[in-house]
Design a protein around this motif. Structure first.
Motif, PDB file in Angstrom:
ATOM      1  N   LEU A 130       8.151  -0.817   2.285  1.00 34.96           N
ATOM      2  CA  LEU A 130       7.863  -0.969   3.970  1.00 34.96           C
ATOM      3  C   LEU A 130       9.243  -0.161   4.054  1.00 34.96           C
ATOM      4  CD1 LEU A 130       7.888  -4.965   4.119  1.00 34.96           C
ATOM      5  CD2 LEU A 130       6.805  -2.872   5.663  1.00 34.96           C
ATOM      6  N   PHE A 131      10.415   0.166   3.032  1.00 33.56           N
ATOM      7  CA  PHE A 131      11.664   1.188   2.902  1.00 33.56           C
ATOM      8  C   PHE A 131      11.356   2.253   3.220  1.00 33.56           C
ATOM      9  CE2 PHE A 131      14.212  -2.407   1.309  1.00 33.56           C
ATOM     10  CZ  PHE A 131      15.665  -2.218   2.707  1.00 33.56           C
ATOM     11  N   VAL A 132       9.595   2.761   2.166  1.00 32.89           N
ATOM     12  CA  VAL A 132       9.816   4.094   1.696  1.00 32.89           C
ATOM     13  C   VAL A 132       8.927   4.453   4.036  1.00 32.89           C
ATOM     14  CG1 VAL A 132       7.360   5.429   1.074  1.00 32.89           C
ATOM     15  CG2 VAL A 132       9.023   4.084  -1.012  1.00 32.89           C
ATOM     16  N   LEU A 133       8.000   3.625   3.922  1.00 30.01           N
ATOM     17  CA  LEU A 133       7.088   3.762   4.990  1.00 30.01           C
ATOM     18  C   LEU A 133       8.481   3.901   6.163  1.00 30.01           C
ATOM     19  CD1 LEU A 133       4.906   1.412   4.955  1.00 30.01           C
ATOM     20  CD2 LEU A 133       4.468   4.064   4.683  1.00 30.01           C
ATOM     21  N   THR A 134       9.667   3.629   6.035  1.00 31.35           N
ATOM     22  CA  THR A 134      10.924   3.668   6.917  1.00 31.35           C
ATOM     23  C   THR A 134      11.721   4.943   6.897  1.00 31.35           C
ATOM     24  OG1 THR A 134      11.024   1.412   6.811  1.00 31.35           O
ATOM     25  CG2 THR A 134      12.577   2.533   8.115  1.00 31.35           C
ATOM     26  N   GLY A 135      11.858   4.967   5.097  1.00 27.82           N
ATOM     27  CA  GLY A 135      12.326   6.543   5.050  1.00 27.82           C
ATOM     28  C   GLY A 135      11.180   7.925   5.512  1.00 27.82           C
ATOM     29  N   THR A 136      10.132   7.673   4.678  1.00 23.24           N
ATOM     30  CA  THR A 136       9.088   8.566   5.539  1.00 23.24           C
ATOM     31  C   THR A 136       9.426   8.815   7.011  1.00 23.24           C
ATOM     32  OG1 THR A 136       7.509   7.467   5.388  1.00 23.24           O
ATOM     33  CG2 THR A 136       7.856   8.424   2.827  1.00 23.24           C
ATOM     34  N   ALA A 137       9.417   8.371   8.326  1.00 23.60           N
ATOM     35  CA  ALA A 137       9.345   8.225   9.026  1.00 23.60           C
ATOM     36  C   ALA A 137      10.447   8.605   9.831  1.00 23.60           C
ATOM     37  CB  ALA A 137       9.256   6.749   9.604  1.00 23.60           C
ATOM     38  N   ALA A 138      11.193   8.284   9.360  1.00 22.53           N
ATOM     39  CA  ALA A 138      12.584   9.070  10.019  1.00 22.53           C
ATOM     40  C   ALA A 138      12.617   9.956   9.202  1.00 22.53           C
ATOM     41  CB  ALA A 138      14.029   8.311   9.710  1.00 22.53           C
ATOM     42  N   GLY A 139      12.457  10.735   8.078  1.00 25.57           N
ATOM     43  CA  GLY A 139      12.224  11.959   7.586  1.00 25.57           C
ATOM     44  C   GLY A 139      11.829  13.174   8.873  1.00 25.57           C
TER      45      GLY A 139
END
Length: 302
Positions: A130-139
């Motif tokens: 979930l943190f990966v999905l959040t970080g990649t979306a923000a990036g």
């Protein structure tokens, strides 16, 4: 219930327990059931949201040429929006977002979404995904900055809150608060969208509907011809959307059949948007919040 050695005892689960133990045993059973219900809600939220993330990542990988140095989303141009881009640590972020390194972001996002959908990852792994999905979306929002909409924002919020929930595995109240936050965000998003349309003259007279479907980006030729042949239809559609979005928050307190009807209409609304306007991410982003909305609706219903 019988008496033994001067103490009242009772049956619970086939075992003889002192009466003073029964409330504690029942309480543990109730909390366990509630915790399982919360687990189920978050699993549904994460699975539905991951499907949208997977589709979005595939779309980005299919259009990576737009991220090239001579593309419409060239980083050499977009980075001028930020001050101090050459300073630490932004210069390292800039290198990551430069083409072709940036392609790794949707690739990682695709992998994380696929893992969330396949198998049964544990709580710790789900938090990491979930943190990966959040970080990649923000990036990608920083990198591209254009072409993002409400579905991307609600997905980012949903993934982030679901990740934070994993930090409170034994705190039922904290986990319940996370569910309520997602449900609240969903209701606010619908109500705000309806309010914006309500104050717009072109939405009240229906001309916004005709205008949308005559565009090459969001339009549909067949539907546009139908709207032109029947001038009353655009106004009916526009007011249906306005009232549907404004009244969506009532799902939290409506009787069960009405609540199910509201959620069902929401699903049909986003399916229609995906079919006629190409807004397929909206379907997955907003329906991912529906398990939280349904959960809160059950808890608030008399």
């Amino acid at each position: 219930m019988t008496a033994k050695h001067g103490k009242a005892v009772g049956f619970f689960g086939g075992r003889m327990l002192p009466v003073k133990w029964i409330p504690k045993a029942v309480g543990r059973w109730e909390v366990g059931g509630e915790a399982a219900a919360v687990d189920q809600v978050f699993v549904r939220i994460e699975k539905i949201g991951a499907m949208g993330a997977l589709i979005g990542a595939l779309e980005q990988l299919a259009t990576t040429s737009a991220l090239a140095n001579d593309g419409i989303f060239s980083w050499s141009v977009n980075q001028t929006r930020f001050r101090g881009i050459e300073r630490f640590p932004m210069k390292y972020v800039s290198k990551l977002l430069d083409y072709p390194r940036v392609i790794a972001i949707p690739q990682v996002r695709l992998t994380a979404a696929a893992r969330m959908l396949l198998g049964r990852p544990g709580s710790s792994e789900r938090a990491l995904l979930l943190f990966v999905l959040t970080g990649t979306a923000a990036g990608m929002q920083v990198r591209q900055c254009y072409g993002y909409d409400g579905s991307d924002n609600i997905s980012l919020i949903t993934f982030l809150v679901a990740a934070i929930e994993k930090a409170f595995p034994g705190d039922y109240q904290a986990r319940e608060a996370c569910i309520r936050f997602i449900a609240f965000q969903s209701c606010v998003a619908y109500a705000a969208a309806g309010a914006v349309k309500l104050v717009s003259p072109i939405w009240r007279d229906g001309s916004a509907i005709t205008g949308i479907f005559r565009t090459s980006v969001y339009g549909d030729k067949g539907l546009y011809r139908l709207l032109c042949l029947h001038p009353a239809v655009p106004r009916i559609v526009a007011w249906s959307v306005i009232l549907g979005e404004l009244t969506f928050p009532l799902v939290l307190v409506a009787p069960k059949p009405v609540a199910r009807g509201i959620l069902g209409m929401g699903v049909l609304f986003h399916l229609a948007n995906g079919r006629f306007m190409g807004l397929n991410r909206f379907f997955w982003a907003f329906t991912a919040t529906y398990p939280a909305v349904a959960h809160v609706s059950r808890s608030l219903r008399p």
